[in-house]
Design a protein around this motif. Structure first.
Motif, PDB file in Angstrom:
ATOM      1  N   CYS A  53     -10.540   7.788   1.435  1.00  9.01           N
ATOM      2  CA  CYS A  53      -9.849   7.601   0.154  1.00  9.01           C
ATOM      3  C   CYS A  53      -8.360   7.340   0.378  1.00  9.01           C
ATOM      4  CB  CYS A  53     -10.029   8.827  -0.732  1.00  9.01           C
ATOM      5  SG  CYS A  53     -11.730   8.983  -1.271  1.00  9.01           S
ATOM      6  N   PHE A  54      -7.825   6.461  -0.458  1.00  9.35           N
ATOM      7  CA  PHE A  54      -6.391   6.189  -0.334  1.00  9.35           C
ATOM      8  C   PHE A  54      -5.758   5.919  -1.685  1.00  9.35           C
ATOM      9  CE2 PHE A  54      -8.665   2.178   0.539  1.00  9.35           C
ATOM     10  CZ  PHE A  54      -8.093   1.312  -0.390  1.00  9.35           C
ATOM     11  N   ASP A  55      -4.448   6.024  -1.673  1.00 11.38           N
ATOM     12  CA  ASP A  55      -3.636   5.733  -2.841  1.00 11.38           C
ATOM     13  C   ASP A  55      -2.885   4.430  -2.552  1.00 11.38           C
ATOM     14  OD1 ASP A  55      -2.291   5.954  -5.227  1.00 11.38           O
ATOM     15  OD2 ASP A  55      -0.957   7.561  -4.587  1.00 11.38           O
ATOM     16  N   ILE A  56      -2.490   3.718  -3.588  1.00  5.97           N
ATOM     17  CA  ILE A  56      -1.673   2.511  -3.401  1.00  5.97           C
ATOM     18  C   ILE A  56      -0.378   2.713  -4.183  1.00  5.97           C
ATOM     19  CG2 ILE A  56      -1.518   0.014  -3.816  1.00  5.97           C
ATOM     20  CD1 ILE A  56      -4.532  -0.158  -3.612  1.00  5.97           C
ATOM     21  N   PHE A  57       0.731   2.403  -3.577  1.00  2.00           N
ATOM     22  CA  PHE A  57       2.008   2.588  -4.275  1.00  2.00           C
ATOM     23  C   PHE A  57       3.006   1.517  -3.872  1.00  2.00           C
ATOM     24  CE2 PHE A  57       4.446   4.215  -0.685  1.00  2.00           C
ATOM     25  CZ  PHE A  57       3.439   4.633   0.177  1.00  2.00           C
ATOM     26  N   ASP A  58       4.009   1.338  -4.727  1.00  2.11           N
ATOM     27  CA  ASP A  58       5.081   0.381  -4.449  1.00  2.11           C
ATOM     28  C   ASP A  58       6.339   1.133  -4.040  1.00  2.11           C
ATOM     29  OD1 ASP A  58       3.291  -1.478  -5.386  1.00  2.11           O
ATOM     30  OD2 ASP A  58       4.760  -2.540  -6.635  1.00  2.11           O
ATOM     31  N   GLN A  59       7.115   0.491  -3.198  1.00  2.00           N
ATOM     32  CA  GLN A  59       8.400   1.052  -2.825  1.00  2.00           C
ATOM     33  C   GLN A  59       9.422  -0.052  -2.958  1.00  2.00           C
ATOM     34  OE1 GLN A  59       8.584   2.615   1.169  1.00  2.00           O
ATOM     35  NE2 GLN A  59       8.370   4.687   0.387  1.00  2.00           N
ATOM     36  N   SER A  60      10.484   0.247  -3.666  1.00  2.00           N
ATOM     37  CA  SER A  60      11.521  -0.769  -3.829  1.00  2.00           C
ATOM     38  C   SER A  60      12.835  -0.076  -4.127  1.00  2.00           C
ATOM     39  CB  SER A  60      11.143  -1.707  -4.970  1.00  2.00           C
ATOM     40  OG  SER A  60      12.214  -2.572  -5.264  1.00  2.00           O
ATOM     41  N   TRP A  61      13.898  -0.570  -3.530  1.00  2.00           N
ATOM     42  CA  TRP A  61      15.198   0.052  -3.790  1.00  2.00           C
ATOM     43  C   TRP A  61      15.922  -0.636  -4.931  1.00  2.00           C
ATOM     44  CZ3 TRP A  61      12.691  -0.005   0.743  1.00  2.00           C
ATOM     45  CH2 TRP A  61      12.519   1.238   1.361  1.00  2.00           C
ATOM     46  N   ASP A  62      15.714  -1.951  -5.045  1.00  2.00           N
ATOM     47  CA  ASP A  62      16.470  -2.677  -6.067  1.00  2.00           C
ATOM     48  C   ASP A  62      15.576  -3.462  -7.031  1.00  2.00           C
ATOM     49  OD1 ASP A  62      15.502  -4.552  -4.370  1.00  2.00           O
ATOM     50  OD2 ASP A  62      17.428  -5.443  -3.830  1.00  2.00           O
ATOM     51  N   GLY A  63      14.244  -3.326  -6.885  1.00  2.00           N
ATOM     52  CA  GLY A  63      13.347  -4.048  -7.779  1.00  2.00           C
ATOM     53  C   GLY A  63      13.121  -5.488  -7.347  1.00  2.00           C
ATOM     54  N   ALA A  64      14.058  -6.062  -6.607  1.00  2.00           N
ATOM     55  CA  ALA A  64      13.939  -7.462  -6.194  1.00  2.00           C
ATOM     56  C   ALA A  64      13.164  -7.605  -4.897  1.00  2.00           C
ATOM     57  CB  ALA A  64      15.322  -8.089  -6.045  1.00  2.00           C
ATOM     58  N   ARG A  65      13.270  -6.592  -4.055  1.00  2.00           N
ATOM     59  CA  ARG A  65      12.540  -6.617  -2.792  1.00  2.00           C
ATOM     60  C   ARG A  65      11.910  -5.254  -2.567  1.00  2.00           C
ATOM     61  NH1 ARG A  65      16.367  -8.307   1.829  1.00  2.00           N
ATOM     62  NH2 ARG A  65      17.735  -7.008   0.552  1.00  2.00           N
ATOM     63  N   GLY A  66      10.762  -5.269  -1.927  1.00  2.00           N
ATOM     64  CA  GLY A  66      10.116  -3.991  -1.664  1.00  2.00           C
ATOM     65  C   GLY A  66       8.786  -4.221  -1.002  1.00  2.00           C
ATOM     66  N   LEU A  67       7.975  -3.205  -1.012  1.00  2.00           N
ATOM     67  CA  LEU A  67       6.673  -3.369  -0.402  1.00  2.00           C
ATOM     68  C   LEU A  67       5.608  -2.578  -1.152  1.00  2.00           C
ATOM     69  CD1 LEU A  67       6.117  -0.568   1.439  1.00  2.00           C
ATOM     70  CD2 LEU A  67       7.784  -1.703   2.908  1.00  2.00           C
ATOM     71  N   ARG A  68       4.372  -3.018  -0.972  1.00  2.00           N
ATOM     72  CA  ARG A  68       3.234  -2.272  -1.493  1.00  2.00           C
ATOM     73  C   ARG A  68       2.535  -1.673  -0.281  1.00  2.00           C
ATOM     74  NH1 ARG A  68       0.404  -5.068  -6.032  1.00  2.00           N
ATOM     75  NH2 ARG A  68       2.384  -4.364  -6.906  1.00  2.00           N
ATOM     76  N   ALA A  69       2.165  -0.416  -0.405  1.00  2.86           N
ATOM     77  CA  ALA A  69       1.570   0.286   0.730  1.00  2.86           C
ATOM     78  C   ALA A  69       0.408   1.128   0.247  1.00  2.86           C
ATOM     79  CB  ALA A  69       2.621   1.173   1.394  1.00  2.86           C
ATOM     80  N   ARG A  70      -0.393   1.574   1.205  1.00  2.00           N
ATOM     81  CA  ARG A  70      -1.419   2.541   0.847  1.00  2.00           C
ATOM     82  C   ARG A  70      -1.295   3.723   1.800  1.00  2.00           C
ATOM     83  NH1 ARG A  70      -7.084  -0.545   2.410  1.00  2.00           N
ATOM     84  NH2 ARG A  70      -6.645  -0.972   4.588  1.00  2.00           N
ATOM     85  N   CYS A  71      -1.734   4.873   1.329  1.00  2.00           N
ATOM     86  CA  CYS A  71      -1.703   6.055   2.184  1.00  2.00           C
ATOM     87  C   CYS A  71      -2.924   6.912   1.861  1.00  2.00           C
ATOM     88  CB  CYS A  71      -0.422   6.841   1.967  1.00  2.00           C
ATOM     89  SG  CYS A  71      -0.265   7.540   0.349  1.00  2.00           S
ATOM     90  N   TRP A  72      -3.339   7.689   2.842  1.00  2.00           N
ATOM     91  CA  TRP A  72      -4.502   8.538   2.641  1.00  2.00           C
ATOM     92  C   TRP A  72      -4.325   9.398   1.389  1.00  2.00           C
ATOM     93  CZ3 TRP A  72      -5.167  10.997   8.216  1.00  2.00           C
ATOM     94  CH2 TRP A  72      -5.553   9.991   9.105  1.00  2.00           C
ATOM     95  N   ASP A  73      -5.420   9.590   0.702  1.00  2.00           N
ATOM     96  CA  ASP A  73      -5.417  10.475  -0.460  1.00  2.00           C
ATOM     97  C   ASP A  73      -6.636  11.373  -0.305  1.00  2.00           C
ATOM     98  OD1 ASP A  73      -4.787  11.620  -2.878  1.00  2.00           O
ATOM     99  OD2 ASP A  73      -4.612   9.719  -3.952  1.00  2.00           O
ATOM    100  N   SER A  74      -6.820  12.305  -1.206  1.00  2.00           N
ATOM    101  CA  SER A  74      -7.924  13.244  -1.034  1.00  2.00           C
ATOM    102  C   SER A  74      -8.578  13.579  -2.363  1.00  2.00           C
ATOM    103  CB  SER A  74      -7.407  14.526  -0.384  1.00  2.00           C
ATOM    104  OG  SER A  74      -8.428  15.506  -0.379  1.00  2.00           O
ATOM    105  N   CYS A  75      -9.898  13.565  -2.372  1.00  2.14           N
ATOM    106  CA  CYS A  75     -10.646  13.911  -3.578  1.00  2.14           C
ATOM    107  C   CYS A  75     -10.548  15.410  -3.862  1.00  2.14           C
ATOM    108  CB  CYS A  75     -12.104  13.483  -3.459  1.00  2.14           C
ATOM    109  SG  CYS A  75     -13.001  14.299  -2.131  1.00  2.14           S
ATOM    110  N   MET A  76      -9.877  16.153  -2.960  1.00  2.00           N
ATOM    111  CA  MET A  76      -9.686  17.591  -3.192  1.00  2.00           C
ATOM    112  C   MET A  76      -8.488  17.860  -4.109  1.00  2.00           C
ATOM    113  SD  MET A  76     -11.961  19.408  -1.618  1.00  2.00           S
ATOM    114  CE  MET A  76     -13.017  18.179  -2.291  1.00  2.00           C
ATOM    115  N   PHE A  77      -7.684  16.847  -4.346  1.00  2.00           N
ATOM    116  CA  PHE A  77      -6.460  17.039  -5.139  1.00  2.00           C
ATOM    117  C   PHE A  77      -6.743  16.802  -6.626  1.00  2.00           C
ATOM    118  CE2 PHE A  77      -3.960  15.362  -1.211  1.00  2.00           C
ATOM    119  CZ  PHE A  77      -4.190  16.557  -0.554  1.00  2.00           C
ATOM    120  N   SER A  78      -6.139  17.641  -7.474  1.00  2.00           N
ATOM    121  CA  SER A  78      -6.416  17.552  -8.911  1.00  2.00           C
ATOM    122  C   SER A  78      -5.947  16.218  -9.502  1.00  2.00           C
ATOM    123  CB  SER A  78      -5.758  18.710  -9.644  1.00  2.00           C
ATOM    124  OG  SER A  78      -4.356  18.634  -9.467  1.00  2.00           O
TER     125      SER A  78
END
Lengths: 279, 348
Positions: free
Chosen positions: B254-279
């Motif tokens: 399982c993973f989560d997908i999120f965006d990271q951007s400092w100025d809105g004009a440039r950034g990245l989309r990434a994924r990271c492990w997530d867990s079905c144990m979390f509420s």
């Protein structure tokens, strides 16, 4: 290999405040690339991941119909981070769209049948797609009688008011709108969707029912449909679980051994009867 | 018929690994700190832990990194530009135990279905897998109970099995044969079937060494018909929802997908492990949560391992590595859970 995580670039061409409480806005998006427009082939009931770059993406049912080429339409409630960002965007902004995702309403099965479409509140989005699709001159002849029952708390909270008014005038669709409490100047019905469905009593003969709405509406509408004689195989519903990838990998939208994103979001009531109640 | 079985002396193994480390990124189990064994890129055989108990963390990080960039975006010039990260270089992953190879086979259909995942599949394709038979099971190992075998590694390119002062090498794929051919002088053809005998002998020795092998027969069938069980309340009452089971599990994806951007004009989309144990995992923006308490979450995880994965892909979701058992702070033990479910099943 096509990368399913890369969104197609689209331009926000119309940002419209849909409901008087300002909670629902409708976004009309145009493809930046012609080849994307050609390859984005969808059917009513499917969804897409819409992203605001730098904020994130979220899944929304597609409210436009494939019979309306050139653009996609999404009606979005402001509830979370991405939707709040969307609600603040000026027209002209470039957004990203991944899709179409999920299955669709079983349009082929509907052919030659009467279709009863029941919606509540802001869950009318993919139902708008379905009605628009069926009403298209090239498609209308494929379907029997079309009945639409649509309710909201008050008239100002109904989506797509102009289109509702246009449907009202047509003879090839029976539109019944209802609100919870009487309001001056309202000519439609008054009462909750389940009760109004009971009054309208659409025939189950040779018919499918499609139901989308808040859980409480669904809960009380299903027994009415059952009473009217709709078998579970002919009651169509659409689920909304939390999603990220939209393509059956990230693991959060599962209901039992099914992924809502990939095996759904459209299920028959018969299918849902086989699944745990985790939606 | 080409020879697929070879013998490799201990010195030969070391010199081969030294060559591999020069020619490829070589990834192998290392003792990162005392008692913590993880898969890292190594400079040579001296860094590798050959001892055979499961690594603390599985090698899944090398196929599904805990965090990875999906693409970078830039809105410069009024349009939008998306830039995918470069694909992986060919590399050798050495020292996977058969359970971890099986875990990769369990993940393959998840990432290789209707929408092939280019990140995972790219890494799979770029990786030559050299598996190592177990010589002693860890205290929590139970792979035979879930259909595994500590000396069989279908899915690997090569399987090495320690046999006295040397190693038996079995080429399982044409890619495995190629890599043997690429290093002439290291491998001697095993014409007398010593490797096969060594594996059988080892299998015989290992068979009696597992601390606890639960009986899985009938458990899935029981779960098919029993979603609601008061038993899950009991398990959940101890669960802290820390997610260590999913973190250490070689098949949890399982993973989560999120965006990271400092100025809105440039950034990245990434994924990271997530867990079905979390509420928050299933909680929707409007507040509705289809799995509102730890009971539903615990049940979901065990059903995923023992039923859902099987239903979807025809493969077990648990490979019996025992890492979740080893690390659970409140001793929730999947072996015991299988046993309890079996017991419940037999009482109707």
């Amino acid at each position: 290999m096509k990368n399913p995580y890369l969104p197609l670039p689209m331009r926000l061409v119309k940002h419209f405040v849909e409901t008087e409480d300002n909670l629902i806005h409708t976004f009309t998006l145009e493809f930046l690339k012609e080849e994307d427009e050609k390859s984005f082939r969808y059917l009513p009931g499917q969804f897409a991941e819409v992203c605001v770059f730098g904020v994130g993406e979220a899944p929304f049912g597609i409210a436009s119909s494939p019979t309306e080429p050139g653009h996609l339409k999404f009606s979005v409630a402001r509830v979370g981070v991405v939707t709040t960002a969307l609600h603040q965007l000026p027209e002209g902004t470039i957004l990203g769209v991944r899709g179409p995702l999920g299955n669709s309403y079983p349009i082929e099965e509907f052919k030659g049948k009467n279709v009863v479409i029941i919606g509540g509140g802001f869950a009318f989005t993919t139902l708008r797609s379905l009605v628009t699709y069926i009403l298209h001159p090239q498609n209308r002849g494929d379907f029997g009688k079309v009945t639409v029952i649509y309710g909201a708390r008050n008239p100002g909270l109904l989506l797509y008011k102009e289109e509702l008014a246009a449907w009202e005038k047509r003879t090839d669709i029976e539109l019944v709108t209802t609100i919870d409490r009487p309001v001056e100047g309202w000519s439609g019905r008054v009462g909750f969707v389940p009760a109004v469905t009971k009054e309208v009593a659409p025939s189950a003969e040779n018919a499918y029912a499609v139901v989308c709405g808040p859980p409480i509406m669904i809960k009380f509408t299903l027994p009415v449909l059952e009473e009217l004689g709709f078998p579970p195989e002919r009651i169509i519903m659409s689920l909304e679980n939390r999603m990220k990838c939209g393509i059956g990998m990230c693991g959060r939208c599962n209901v039992g051994n099914k992924y809502v994103c990939k095996d759904g979001p459209v299920f028959t009531r018969a299918q849902l009867n086989q699944l745990p109640n985790e939606y | 018929m080409s020879v697929r079985d070879f013998l490799l002396t201990r010195e030969g193994l070391h010199s081969w690994l030294s060559r591999l480390a020069r020619d490829y990124p070589l990834i192998a189990p290392v003792e990162e700190e005392k008692g913590v064994i993880t898969f890292k890129q190594v400079g040579g055989p001296q860094e590798i832990v050959f001892d055979c108990a499961p690594s603390t963390l599985p090698p899944k990080e090398w196929f599904l990194p805990s965090t990875e960039e999906l693409f970078a975006f830039s809105t410069a010039g009024g349009g939008i530009t998306l830039q995918e990260p470069p694909g992986p270089k060919e590399r050798v992953l050495f020292g996977l135990h058969p359970c971890d190879v099986r875990a990769l086979l369990a993940l393959d259909p998840v990432f290789g279905g209707t929408y092939p995942d280019p990140y995972y599949l790219g890494r799979r394709k770029a990786t030559i897998i050299v598996a190592l038979s177990c010589t002693k099971p860890g205290p929590y190992c139970f792979c035979p109970a879930v259909g595994g075998d500590p000396v069989v590694a279908a899915g690997a390119d090569l399987l090495l099995t320690e046999s006295g002062s040397s190693f038996a090498v079995k080429a399982m794929t044409s890619r495995g044969e190629e890599i043997i051919q690429r290093y002439p002088g290291h491998f001697a053809p095993d014409e007398e079937g010593r490797g096969e005998r060594a594996r059988q002998e080892l299998a015989g020795q290992l068979a009696g060494m597992f601390a606890f092998l639960p009986d899985l027969r009938g458990v899935k069938e029981f779960l098919d018909g029993h979603f609601e069980l008061p038993y899950w309340e009991e398990v959940a009452s101890r669960c802290l929802g820390c997610g260590i089971c999913t973190y250490t599990c070689p098949t949890c994806h399982c993973f989560d997908i999120f965006d990271q951007s400092w100025d809105g004009a440039r950034g990245l989309r990434a994924r990271c492990w997530d867990s079905c144990m979390f509420s928050q995992f299933t909680r929707m923006a409007g507040g509705h949560n289809p799995r509102p308490t730890q009971k539903e979450r615990v049940r979901n995880r065990f059903l995923h391992k023992l039923k859902y994965h099987q239903d979807r892909y025809g493969l077990g979701g648990c490979v019996g590595c025992g890492r979740c058992v080893a690390k659970c702070p409140v001793n929730i033990d999947i072996r015991r859970i299988i046993g309890d479910l079996k017991e419940l099943a037999s009482h109707g």
